[in-house]
Design an enzyme around this catalytic site. Structure first.
Site, PDB file in Angstrom:
ATOM      1  N   ASN A  59       2.106   4.894   1.582  1.00 13.43           N
ATOM      2  CA  ASN A  59       2.329   5.405   2.935  1.00 13.43           C
ATOM      3  C   ASN A  59       2.433   6.925   2.854  1.00 13.43           C
ATOM      4  OD1 ASN A  59       2.627   4.799   5.709  1.00 13.43           O
ATOM      5  ND2 ASN A  59       4.794   5.299   5.581  1.00 13.43           N
ATOM      6  N   ARG A 108       0.850  -1.190   0.000  1.00  9.51           N
ATOM      7  CA  ARG A 108       0.000   0.000   0.000  1.00  9.51           C
ATOM      8  C   ARG A 108       0.882   1.235   0.000  1.00  9.51           C
ATOM      9  NH1 ARG A 108       0.623   2.621   4.892  1.00  9.51           N
ATOM     10  NH2 ARG A 108       0.502   1.441   6.847  1.00  9.51           N
ATOM     11  N   ASP A 122       9.371   9.160  11.465  1.00 13.66           N
ATOM     12  CA  ASP A 122       8.065   8.942  10.817  1.00 13.66           C
ATOM     13  C   ASP A 122       7.761  10.166   9.956  1.00 13.66           C
ATOM     14  OD1 ASP A 122       5.314   8.010  10.337  1.00 13.66           O
ATOM     15  OD2 ASP A 122       5.799   6.575  11.895  1.00 13.66           O
ATOM     16  N   ASP A 145       2.988  -5.980   5.493  1.00 11.18           N
ATOM     17  CA  ASP A 145       3.743  -6.705   6.504  1.00 11.18           C
ATOM     18  C   ASP A 145       5.094  -6.024   6.688  1.00 11.18           C
ATOM     19  OD1 ASP A 145       4.924  -8.440   8.227  1.00 11.18           O
ATOM     20  OD2 ASP A 145       5.100 -10.105   6.802  1.00 11.18           O
TER      21      ASP A 145
HETATM   22  O1  LIG Z   1       1.791   1.846   9.170  1.00 14.18           O
HETATM   23  C1  LIG Z   1       2.740   2.519   9.437  1.00 14.18           C
HETATM   24  O2  LIG Z   1       3.812   1.970  10.083  1.00 14.18           O
HETATM   25  C2  LIG Z   1       4.779   2.764  10.700  1.00 14.18           C
HETATM   26  C3  LIG Z   1       4.418   3.001  12.080  1.00 14.18           C
HETATM   27  S1  LIG Z   1       4.579   1.696  13.174  1.00 14.18           S
HETATM   28  O3  LIG Z   1       5.848   1.038  12.930  1.00 14.18           O
HETATM   29  O4  LIG Z   1       3.450   0.824  12.957  1.00 14.18           O
HETATM   30  O5  LIG Z   1       4.543   2.287  14.501  1.00 14.18           O
HETATM   31  C4  LIG Z   1       4.917   4.143  10.181  1.00 14.18           C
HETATM   32  O6  LIG Z   1       6.250   4.466  10.128  1.00 14.18           O
HETATM   33  C5  LIG Z   1       4.171   4.390   8.936  1.00 14.18           C
HETATM   34  O7  LIG Z   1       4.256   5.733   8.528  1.00 14.18           O
HETATM   35  C6  LIG Z   1       2.789   3.958   9.082  1.00 14.18           C
HETATM   36  O8  LIG Z   1       2.011   4.255   7.987  1.00 14.18           O
END
Ligand SMILES: O=C1O[C@H](CS(=O)(=O)O)[C@@H](O)[C@H](O)[C@H]1O
Length: 295
Positions: free
Chosen positions: A103, A101, A205, A121
């Protein structure tokens, strides 16, 4: 400096906050919940719309519509009165493999929309993610512009648009890179390490750049938002009352409020009951209006 909760949104993964100057309202998404959210500053009224796929990142269009990256590509998004989001495909994506997907994403300073992909995953640690660019009038499928990311994140542009920032949040990487950005061709080059986030608390992030050209990045798992100078030196860190801040954006009447979305993980939340909420901070500096997608 105290972070004020503006909405106890309980977002599973609150991402992509975008301040609308015209509406004086904050928009953002909850990726797995497939929702677009809106909160208006004047009275705190909030509403949300259901998307047909996981909606990962958004940008306001110069025509007043929204553009966003969902699982199968880049779409225009139009909130409807019945609570649904009407969508129209602009450009599809052929993911590197199944189970991916979009991000993080946003527009460059010229209004071209960038977004990155990751495996659902994330724990697999496979660098199947890529960065894509969508420009108005493009009808063919999206082409990968950069590859080799596990969780591309932290996309942002310097005030003059000549530097692109990008990170990888995965625990095995945790790096932020800077690139020279050719605004004529919308091409990043001269990639170099900007910040090694293994030397700072939290995984990198989502991010925002302020009017001074400093880079604000959410330190996921550390409950901190860090400000780095354009040279990559840590200037300050602000705390939020949740462990997993996910992305930040400047907004408010004077663009001097830093809004932060967050993640509500499964499990015991007794030490962070506001996880998944949206917060407002006074960072002591101003941001820039988010560039609109130029249609
Ligand atoms: O789904 C996501 O994953 C990570 C966050 S986390 O590792 O689940 O805490 C994040 O970096 C990402 O931007 C987010 O979309």
């Amino acid at each position: 400096m105290t972070a004020e909760l503006i909405l106890d949104a309980r977002n599973a993964t609150g991402e992509s906050p975008v301040w609308s100057v015209a509406e004086q309202a904050l928009y953002w998404v909850d990726i797995p919940a497939r929702r677009l959210h809106r909160w208006q500053a004047a009275d705190g009224f909030s509403q949300s719309w259901e998307a047909p796929q996981m909606l990962a990142c958004i940008a306001r269009g110069s025509d007043g519509h929204w553009i966003g990256a969902m699982e199968s590509g880049v779409f225009t998004l139009t909130p409807q009165a019945d609570g649904r989001l009407s969508t129209r495909l602009l450009s599809s994506v052929n993911h590197a493999q199944a189970g991916m997907r979009f991000n993080d994403g946003r527009c460059d300073r010229q209004g071209r929309f960038w977004a990155g992909t990751m495996l659902l995953d994330m724990a697999a640690g496979v660098p199947a993610g890529a960065m894509y660019r969508y420009e108005a009038g493009q009808h063919e499928p999206l082409k990968p512009q950069m590859t080799g990311f596990i969780v591309p994140n932290g996309l942002a542009f310097s005030p003059d648009g000549l530097t692109m920032y990008l990170s990888d949040s995965h625990p095995d990487v945790q790096k932020i890179w800077a690139f020279d950005y050719d605004i004529d061709t919308a091409t990043p080059h001269n990639r170099r390490l900007f910040v090694d986030m293994t030397q700072h608390p939290g995984r990198p992030d989502g991010a925002a750049v302020d009017a001074d050209g400093c880079y604000w990045i959410c330190g996921n798992d550390a409950g901190l938002i860090h400000r780095f100078t354009p040279e990559g030196t840590l200037d300050r860190s602000l705390a939020v009352p949740v462990k997993k801040p996910a992305m930040c954006a400047f907004g408010g009447a004077n663009l001097d409020t830093l809004f932060v979305t967050s993640i509500r993980p499964a499990g015991d939340l007794s030490d962070q009951p506001l996880a998944g909420g949206v917060f407002a901070l006074n960072p002591g500096v101003k941001g820039l209006a988010e560039p609109a997608y130029t249609s």
